[in-house]
Scaffold this active site. Structure first.
Site, PDB file in Angstrom:
ATOM      1  CG  HIS A 179     -35.093 -20.288 -78.825  1.00 21.36           C
ATOM      2  ND1 HIS A 179     -34.092 -20.403 -79.759  1.00 21.36           N
ATOM      3  CD2 HIS A 179     -35.748 -21.478 -78.834  1.00 21.36           C
ATOM      4  CE1 HIS A 179     -34.149 -21.612 -80.317  1.00 21.36           C
ATOM      5  NE2 HIS A 179     -35.140 -22.279 -79.754  1.00 21.36           N
ATOM      6  CD  GLU A 180     -38.604 -22.525 -76.477  1.00 20.53           C
ATOM      7  OE1 GLU A 180     -39.453 -22.939 -77.289  1.00 20.53           O
ATOM      8  OE2 GLU A 180     -37.484 -23.061 -76.356  1.00 20.53           O
ATOM      9  CG  HIS A 211     -39.809 -22.535 -81.583  1.00 25.32           C
ATOM     10  ND1 HIS A 211     -39.295 -22.889 -82.807  1.00 25.32           N
ATOM     11  CD2 HIS A 211     -38.821 -22.766 -80.675  1.00 25.32           C
ATOM     12  CE1 HIS A 211     -38.041 -23.322 -82.656  1.00 25.32           C
ATOM     13  NE2 HIS A 211     -37.738 -23.239 -81.369  1.00 25.32           N
TER      14      HIS A 211
END
Length: 448
Positions: free
Chosen positions: A21-22, A25
């Site tokens: 997920h990170e 980003h």
């Protein structure tokens, strides 16, 4: 050992999902030219870190493992410290709104892409699943009243093809949530194809967090109590039971299937049982006294016989393109179903007991890891979808809250006022803390 397996499986699942997920980003921020100051797995105090690359990005592990974050260069967090001209162009809030939307949306999108990849990999590798053949439904169930019979193979639900049991169960859950009629196509041994209708009123007042398919009368067809390998020296051999014996009754009570037979043996307490059945074309009757074995505080009885027949299984496989397409459809359907369930919780149609926390997730991680790699990877895919959907909810402090702000900026042509954002953020933190407390409470109640 089970505890260690559960702990390790939970750590691997949660850690990989947070990192992926990170990374979403992080990658998109770098593509958009934004300077990344820190990439952290975990929240709170940094316990380990290392600086890497020309920007000296800090890669860190933090104390609280339930989460992570990417810290970008943001003038709001610099307390008035001046920025160099080079850094001004790479500061997050100075990017145009579409770049900010792309950076924030990249985390949930990464979770959806991971789930598609995992499902596609499983389809390409091939998954053996029970077929959509059903057991005889109980007389008081909606499935029985609709005309479903034991041995029927469900081939489609509302026009959607069904091949395996998981497809059928999924289709039943979707119809129950939508409260619409179910049109079933079934192949019935000896009489061909039949069309059955299960009316939407069957779902009225149904508790959607329970076993919906089971309550409606859909049960997986189980193998008969046919004996396979007989353990040498075991109670079955001593009693005279043989491979190929079909058990029909125990102590005068009908035996529905192998699971029913096994359950009766395990809970018999070692008392003698009258076994009646068929040996080829001849009936037989004899008495077996199960051996008793103690496992911790639990007493288990067994006779030393294995099942001679398993459930009907189908190997589900697909080529690369079809596998990706099937994975994408599964991710979409699961996301829509998750949103529908959240909506029904908000309006009170579904109990808030469905909100689960880290304890339940850890338990499922351990269970699926012990079953096998395919089950564990499927579990990670489903949790990845849930993480993606939850992060897109329009709650301040989540990605969805930021996307809501930026959407308003696109519509109005100006950013959301800082004061409004601060108040909304406090409310969002309060809501998240409340939801986490509810999730942990539900976890503890389930354990007790």
């Amino acid at each position: 050992m089970n505890f260690l397996t559960t702990l390790l499986a939970f750590a691997v699942a949660l850690g990989s999902l947070i990192i992926f997920h990170e990374l979403g980003h992080y990658w998109v921020a770098r593509l958009c030219g934004v300077k990344v100051l820190r990439f952290s797995v975990g929240m709170g105090k940094v316990v380990w870190s290392r600086r890497v690359g020309p920007d000296q990005t800090e890669w860190a592990v933090s104390a609280l493992p339930l989460g992570g974050y990417v810290k970008m260069l943001d003038s709001r967090e610099l307390d008035g410290a001046p920025l160099s001209e080079a850094d001004k162009a790479r500061e997050f809030t100075r990017q145009n709104v579409w770049k900010r939307i792309a950076i924030v949306a990249a985390g949930p999108v990464a979770n959806f892409l991971l789930a598609i990849f995992l499902f596609a990999a499983l389809y390409m590798a091939g998954i053996a699943e029970p077929s959509s053949k059903v057991a005889p439904p109980a007389a008081d169930t909606a499935a029985h009243q609709a005309g479903l019979q034991g041995g029927d193979v469900v081939t489609s639900v509302n026009g959607e093809r069904v091949r395996v049991w998981s497809d059928l169960r999924w289709a039943v859950i979707q119809a129950a949530i939508d409260k619409r009629d179910m049109l079933l196509e079934v192949d019935r041994p000896g009489s061909g194809r039949h069309t059955l209708t299960l009316p939407s009123r069957a779902f009225s007042g149904m508790d959607l967090e329970s076993d919906v398919a089971g309550k409606l009368g859909f049960g997986l067809s189980r193998p008969p109590a046919l004996l396979g390998e007989i353990v040498k020296g075991g109670a079955a051999e001593r009693a005279g039971l043989r491979t190929g014996d079909l058990v029909e009754r125990l102590d005068g009570k009908p035996v529905q299937d192998w699971i029913d037979f096994q359950s009766t043996i395990r809970t018999s307490g070692g008392k003698p049982l009258l076994v009646q059945g068929m040996r080829g074309r001849e009936p037989f009757e004899l008495t077996v006294t199960p051996d008793v074995e103690r496992k911790g505080s639990v007493t288990v009885s067994k006779i030393g016989a294995y099942a001679g027949q398993g459930p009907d299984m189908i190997e589900v496989t697909a080529g690369p393109v079809e596998a990706v397409a099937k994975g994408a459809v599964k991710v979409w359907d699961t996301s829509v179903l998750t949103l529908k369930m959240i909506g029904k919780m908000v309006v009170g149609e579904v109990s808030w007991k469905n909100v689960t926390g880290p304890i339940t997730i850890a338990d499922y991680a351990g269970q699926t890891a012990r079953i096998g790699a395919a089950s564990y990877l499927s579990f990670i895919a489903f949790i990845s979808i849930s993480l993606g959907v939850m992060n897109l909810l329009p709650i301040p402090v989540l990605d969805g809250g930021l996307l809501l702000y930026y959407s308003l900026e696109v519509l109005t042509g100006r950013p959301v006022p800082e004061r409004f954002g601060e108040i909304a953020q406090r409310l969002g933190v309060g809501l998240l803390v409340t939801l986490m407390a509810l999730a942990v409470f539900n976890d503890v109640v389930r354990l007790l």
